[in-house]
Design a protein around this motif. Sequence first.
Motif, PDB file in Angstrom:
ATOM      1  N   TYR A  55      -8.265  30.310  31.424  1.00 33.26           N
ATOM      2  CA  TYR A  55      -7.337  31.437  31.445  1.00 33.26           C
ATOM      3  C   TYR A  55      -8.027  32.617  32.108  1.00 33.26           C
ATOM      4  O   TYR A  55      -9.131  33.013  31.708  1.00 33.26           O
ATOM      5  CB  TYR A  55      -6.895  31.786  30.017  1.00 33.26           C
ATOM      6  N   VAL A  56      -7.380  33.186  33.144  1.00 31.72           N
ATOM      7  CA  VAL A  56      -7.954  34.272  33.929  1.00 31.72           C
ATOM      8  C   VAL A  56      -7.120  35.526  33.691  1.00 31.72           C
ATOM      9  O   VAL A  56      -5.895  35.515  33.875  1.00 31.72           O
ATOM     10  CB  VAL A  56      -7.961  33.918  35.430  1.00 31.72           C
ATOM     11  N   TRP A  57      -7.806  36.608  33.316  1.00 32.95           N
ATOM     12  CA  TRP A  57      -7.106  37.858  32.970  1.00 32.95           C
ATOM     13  C   TRP A  57      -7.881  39.043  33.516  1.00 32.95           C
ATOM     14  O   TRP A  57      -9.115  39.046  33.533  1.00 32.95           O
ATOM     15  CB  TRP A  57      -6.982  37.967  31.459  1.00 32.95           C
ATOM     16  N   SER A  58      -7.160  40.063  33.971  1.00 33.42           N
ATOM     17  CA  SER A  58      -7.773  41.291  34.490  1.00 33.42           C
ATOM     18  C   SER A  58      -7.654  42.410  33.466  1.00 33.42           C
ATOM     19  O   SER A  58      -6.583  42.610  32.875  1.00 33.42           O
ATOM     20  CB  SER A  58      -7.089  41.724  35.787  1.00 33.42           C
ATOM     21  N   THR A  59      -8.709  43.166  33.299  1.00 30.80           N
ATOM     22  CA  THR A  59      -8.718  44.210  32.273  1.00 30.80           C
ATOM     23  C   THR A  59      -7.767  45.356  32.598  1.00 30.80           C
ATOM     24  O   THR A  59      -7.352  46.080  31.691  1.00 30.80           O
ATOM     25  CB  THR A  59     -10.135  44.775  32.084  1.00 30.80           C
ATOM     26  N   ALA A  60      -7.435  45.568  33.870  1.00 33.71           N
ATOM     27  CA  ALA A  60      -6.525  46.653  34.248  1.00 33.71           C
ATOM     28  C   ALA A  60      -5.110  46.149  34.509  1.00 33.71           C
ATOM     29  O   ALA A  60      -4.320  46.855  35.148  1.00 33.71           O
ATOM     30  CB  ALA A  60      -7.054  47.382  35.479  1.00 33.71           C
ATOM     31  N   ASP A  61      -4.795  44.979  34.003  1.00 34.34           N
ATOM     32  CA  ASP A  61      -3.430  44.459  34.136  1.00 34.34           C
ATOM     33  C   ASP A  61      -2.496  45.314  33.290  1.00 34.34           C
ATOM     34  O   ASP A  61      -2.644  45.375  32.067  1.00 34.34           O
ATOM     35  CB  ASP A  61      -3.388  43.008  33.651  1.00 34.34           C
ATOM     36  N   PRO A  62      -1.518  45.987  33.902  1.00 32.16           N
ATOM     37  CA  PRO A  62      -0.640  46.848  33.105  1.00 32.16           C
ATOM     38  C   PRO A  62       0.362  46.084  32.259  1.00 32.16           C
ATOM     39  O   PRO A  62       0.922  46.644  31.316  1.00 32.16           O
ATOM     40  CB  PRO A  62       0.089  47.681  34.168  1.00 32.16           C
TER      41      PRO A  62
END
Length: 281
Positions: free
Chosen positions: A225-232
Amino acid sequence: MTADARHDRVRLGDLTFDVTVTGPDDGVPIVALHGFPESAASWRPITPRLVRAGFRVIAPNQRGYSPGARPEAVEDYRFDHLVADVVGLLDAYDLDSAHLVGHDWGAAVAWQVAGRHPERIRSLTAVSVPHAAAFGWALRNDADQQRRSGYMRQFRTESNSEAVLLEENSRRLRAVFGDGNDPDLVEEHVRLLSEPGALTAAMNWYRALVHEFGDLPPVRVPTTYVWSTADPAIGPACAERCSDFVDAPYRFVVLEGGSHWIPEENADALADAILARAAQS
């Protein structure tokens, strides 16, 4: 465009899907599912890396995005149909199984396919959107995620959302992508969604949502699972809970400061994650 890409038209029942296939015919298959408001073109930045590693990338314009697969009824966009489309695509290409990658709505579908048909999926790389149960938990219990997901309620309940996004030469639709996206890719997505009925079909994915989607059991295929910390749109509460719903080898890749548009803006990091997962599965 990758030089050896070809464009297929795949008929599944009454619907015909536009599919971009890149890489050797004998390459290990990766099926890549795009999100909203994108198209199969969103995978173009990472496809060369995957092809050079010997994979064949199969990227459909999903239900509603392909002109020949654009039914009008909201119920035609329930998960049962979206999952059946992916399984039908595997059958159409005579694939017993494939690695599965999905971003945004494509990730939501990919989780469902992996959960319902694990025998067809070699590995899963889900991008941005976590397992449905993790997301559902956050919607019920986390005020931050409830705020982030407010746009979903708007899309589901406001019948003029399409007109608002398309007015002034699709100014608001383009703005969704921010400033870091490739303008040519944005224009390709916008051009597709500006076709008659296309944006309504894409919105129908939201309108067809029912609570049952959160009843998906833990998936049992190797998963990244790939996630970005600044994903709104996706906050840490559901991202960090995702591991609770995978009963298989699992990796959580966190991209510090990255936006929601990971395939386009963090192509190398995402390609690394996909290749690492596929190599282990």
